[in-house]
Enzyme design. Structure first.
Site, PDB file in Angstrom:
ATOM      1  N   ALA A   1      -4.347  -8.623   5.447  1.00 61.98           N
ATOM      2  CA  ALA A   1      -3.068  -8.092   4.964  1.00 61.98           C
ATOM      3  C   ALA A   1      -2.754  -6.815   5.736  1.00 61.98           C
ATOM      4  CB  ALA A   1      -3.162  -7.786   3.474  1.00 61.98           C
ATOM      5  N   LYS A   2      -1.526  -6.361   5.548  1.00 62.73           N
ATOM      6  CA  LYS A   2      -1.065  -5.146   6.253  1.00 62.73           C
ATOM      7  C   LYS A   2      -2.006  -3.974   6.064  1.00 62.73           C
ATOM      8  CE  LYS A   2       3.895  -5.506   6.768  1.00 62.73           C
ATOM      9  NZ  LYS A   2       4.585  -6.171   5.654  1.00 62.73           N
ATOM     10  N   ARG A   3      -2.552  -3.850   4.833  1.00 62.04           N
ATOM     11  CA  ARG A   3      -3.374  -2.678   4.549  1.00 62.04           C
ATOM     12  C   ARG A   3      -4.639  -2.637   5.417  1.00 62.04           C
ATOM     13  NH1 ARG A   3      -7.444  -4.799   1.444  1.00 62.04           N
ATOM     14  NH2 ARG A   3      -6.828  -6.801   0.564  1.00 62.04           N
TER      15      ARG A   3
END
Ligand code: GLU
Length: 306
Positions: free
Chosen positions: A238-240
């Site tokens: 994911a982006k994180r």
């Protein structure tokens, strides 16, 4: 037309996990002489157009293009309504007023027959007075398939078999929009898709789609669910996790060729000088040997098969 496809939701930029699935979908379609289509599954997106352009551009940068104009689900609502009407006409649907909380509670009830998160069929059993009361409550009804716990077996192209008793899943949400399982089945059939390649996380919902395909009298595609990409914490990428989109990777000096090289390596495809092309990958992948989840660590740009 016999086609394979990649069907992202344009709710954000594509990340390495999405791109890897797209590469595999393209490779498996092309290896088998199929055409390839890209479809935007934008029924749940607030602002549909938002990321569609960047997704299409990123796919093109890797060499992945749709053979037909990209279709947007939000422009095809009539098609989904017709399918739901056909099912309703055959007595295969019912209205449901349950909230998520009610479903959770019914499933958890100590003497309830269901121990899974499957819909327990509450609204299928309502008497006419109770139905009328709920209909008059003003809460909009969802439409569910009367699946009746039908048992469906799916053979996946990776060599796995899943079997499930299909619950009365939602075909049309309370807000009137078609649900994912319905739209995907209608679109795949309408677009001539007979090979579905997508992430492993969707394997569990495939028996529902197969049942729906049969009930609508449509052609059943073959299915191939590919391993997900995870971050260093083992969670789905994911982006994180950091630099995970093509734009972010470019900013770190990783171009398309290098990314394809990393994807090739993750699939056990040897590549010279760290780079690869789609053709290199297409020629060398084996559906029964895709490995497990692939760990991608954006911080070091180190990658390991776990
Ligand atoms: N739109 C779904 C997603 O982005 C994929 C649906 C499918 O491939 O069947 O996760």
């Amino acid at each position: 037309m016999n086609a394979g496809r990649f069907a992202p939701s344009p709710s954000g930029e594509l990340h390495v996990g999405n791109l890897r699935t797209a590469v595999l979908a393209w490779c498996f379609a092309r290896r088998s002489g199929r055409s390839f289509i890209v479809r935007m599954e934008d029924l749940t997106t607030e602002a549909p157009g938002d990321h569609a352009r960047s997704q299409i551009d990123d796919l093109a940068a890797l060499g992945i293009r749709s053979d037909v104009p990209v279709v947007f689900q939000s422009e095809r609502l009539e098609l989904y309504r017709d399918a739901i009407s056909a099912l309703s006409g055959a007595g295969l649907t019912y209205e449901c007023w349950c909230t998520r909380r009610e479903i959770r509670e019914a499933v958890r009830a100590p003497h309830g027959a269901n121990t899974t998160t499957a819909y327990p069929g509450t609204c299928a059993r309502l008497g006419s007075a109770e139905r009328a009361r709920r209909a008059a409550s003003g809460r909009p009804a969802a439409i569910r398939l009367r699946a009746g716990g039908e048992s469906v077996e799916v053979h996946d192209g990776t060599g796995r078999t899943v079997r499930a008793e299909v619950d009365d899943f939602v075909l049309q949400r309370g807000d009137g929009m078609p649900a994912y399982n319905l739209a995907v089945v209608v679109d795949d059939a309408d677009q001539g898709v007979d090979q579905v390649v997508r992430g492993d996380d969707l394997l569990a919902t495939t028996p529902r789609q197969v049942l729906l395909t049969r009930l609508l009298g449509l052609r059943e595609p073959s299915y191939l669910h590919v391993p997900l990409v995870v971050g260093p914490d083992g969670e789905r990428l994911a982006k994180r996790h950091g630099a995970v989109t093509l734009a972010q990777l470019r900013a770190r000096g990783v171009d398309e060729g290098r990314l394809l090289g990393m994807l090739a390596e993750s699939l056990g495809v040897p590549c010279a000088n760290g780079g690869a092309t789609l053709e290199d990958i297409r020629g060398a992948i084996d559906p029964e040997n895709l490995g497990a989840a692939w760990e991608f660590d954006p911080t070091s740009l180190d990658t390991t098969v776990v």
